[in-house]
Design an enzyme around this catalytic site. Sequence first.
Site, PDB file in Angstrom:
ATOM      1  N   ASP A 222     -89.896  26.214 -86.853  1.00 50.32           N
ATOM      2  CA  ASP A 222     -89.467  24.994 -86.160  1.00 50.32           C
ATOM      3  C   ASP A 222     -89.802  25.303 -84.652  1.00 50.32           C
ATOM      4  OD1 ASP A 222     -88.358  22.608 -85.225  1.00 50.32           O
ATOM      5  OD2 ASP A 222     -86.443  22.918 -86.027  1.00 50.32           O
TER       6      ASP A 222
ATOM      7  N   GLU B 208     -91.253  33.271 -94.351  1.00 49.55           N
ATOM      8  CA  GLU B 208     -90.258  32.282 -93.786  1.00 49.55           C
ATOM      9  C   GLU B 208     -90.496  31.250 -94.557  1.00 49.55           C
ATOM     10  OE1 GLU B 208     -87.772  31.338 -92.629  1.00 49.55           O
ATOM     11  OE2 GLU B 208     -87.349  31.766 -90.513  1.00 49.55           O
TER      12      GLU B 208
HETATM   13  P1  IMP Z   1     -86.664  27.979 -85.483  1.00 43.90           P
HETATM   14  O1  IMP Z   1     -85.819  29.149 -85.104  1.00 43.90           O
HETATM   15  O2  IMP Z   1     -86.277  26.909 -84.843  1.00 43.90           O
HETATM   16  O3  IMP Z   1     -88.008  28.301 -85.797  1.00 43.90           O
HETATM   17  O4  IMP Z   1     -85.935  27.951 -86.935  1.00 43.90           O
HETATM   18  C1  IMP Z   1     -86.301  27.990 -87.934  1.00 43.90           C
HETATM   19  C2  IMP Z   1     -85.205  27.705 -88.977  1.00 43.90           C
HETATM   20  O5  IMP Z   1     -84.523  26.716 -88.963  1.00 43.90           O
HETATM   21  C3  IMP Z   1     -85.943  27.734 -90.468  1.00 43.90           C
HETATM   22  O6  IMP Z   1     -85.907  29.042 -91.000  1.00 43.90           O
HETATM   23  C4  IMP Z   1     -84.920  27.024 -91.241  1.00 43.90           C
HETATM   24  O7  IMP Z   1     -84.044  27.838 -91.868  1.00 43.90           O
HETATM   25  C5  IMP Z   1     -84.284  26.035 -90.396  1.00 43.90           C
HETATM   26  N1  IMP Z   1     -85.142  24.773 -90.061  1.00 43.90           N
HETATM   27  C6  IMP Z   1     -85.815  24.139 -89.225  1.00 43.90           C
HETATM   28  N2  IMP Z   1     -86.152  22.856 -89.426  1.00 43.90           N
HETATM   29  C7  IMP Z   1     -85.878  22.757 -90.921  1.00 43.90           C
HETATM   30  C8  IMP Z   1     -86.099  21.580 -91.724  1.00 43.90           C
HETATM   31  O8  IMP Z   1     -86.785  20.573 -91.688  1.00 43.90           O
HETATM   32  N3  IMP Z   1     -85.411  21.678 -93.031  1.00 43.90           N
HETATM   33  C9  IMP Z   1     -84.869  22.942 -93.342  1.00 43.90           C
HETATM   34  N4  IMP Z   1     -84.284  24.076 -92.589  1.00 43.90           N
HETATM   35  C10 IMP Z   1     -85.220  23.951 -91.181  1.00 43.90           C
HETATM   36 MG    MG Z   2     -85.695  29.980 -92.563  1.00 42.96          MG
END
Ligand code: IMP
Ligand code: MG
Length: 176
Positions: free
Chosen positions: A102, A98
């Site tokens: 986030d 990945e």
């Molecule tokens: P999660 O499900 O919230 O952990 O989201 C993760 C996904 O959100 C990552 O794989 C990214 O595609 C996107 N994402 C989260 N934060 C960022 C950032 O700061 N920049 C670019 N993409 C992000």
């Molecule tokens: Mg991603």
Amino acid sequence: MLKDPEVLISEQDIAARVDELAAQISSDYADEGELVLVGVLKGAFIFLADLSRRLTIPRHIEFIAVSSYEHGSVPSGAVRLVMDVRASIEGRHVLIVEDIVDTGHTLHYLINMLESRGPASVRTCALLHKEHKTEVDVEVDYLGFTIGDEWVVGYGLDLAEQDRTLPYIGVVHPDD
Ligand code: IMP
Ligand code: MG
């Protein structure tokens, strides 16, 4: 005129860390046969390209794509599969690659989905982790860098498809 994003992690620092992660992964899987690397599109494509080329073990490349369900513009935490891997992962060692963790919802979904297919193991590798935004606890077995709560671009990551191919990780300030 558009400003370049501020450098958070330089190209040199990324390369050095990717070397270390590849060495660690190569050593951990040295006796396990082929490792199936599952890159999460689109953000992980550059990280996966660099990481996979530095491994010294047999490897097989797969990709998967997901998208987050949104209520308006607010992510709801639900994740939808957009494109699946092509190969069967039954009985095989799998490493999910990945770009960034986030809230943790995406990785949590992918681990559960891939685990249900009877692999020999599923581990995770992420270049970046926003530690303080975690909503679902997921274990990142191989982590590049921990960062704060800021939007980052470059080295595969984007803001509305912009800045994906920057060579470094930069911070975007929305009010610039
Ligand atoms: P999660 O499900 O919230 O952990 O989201 C993760 C996904 O959100 C990552 O794989 C990214 O595609 C996107 N994402 C989260 N934060 C960022 C950032 O700061 N920049 C670019 N993409 C992000
Ligand atoms: Mg991603």
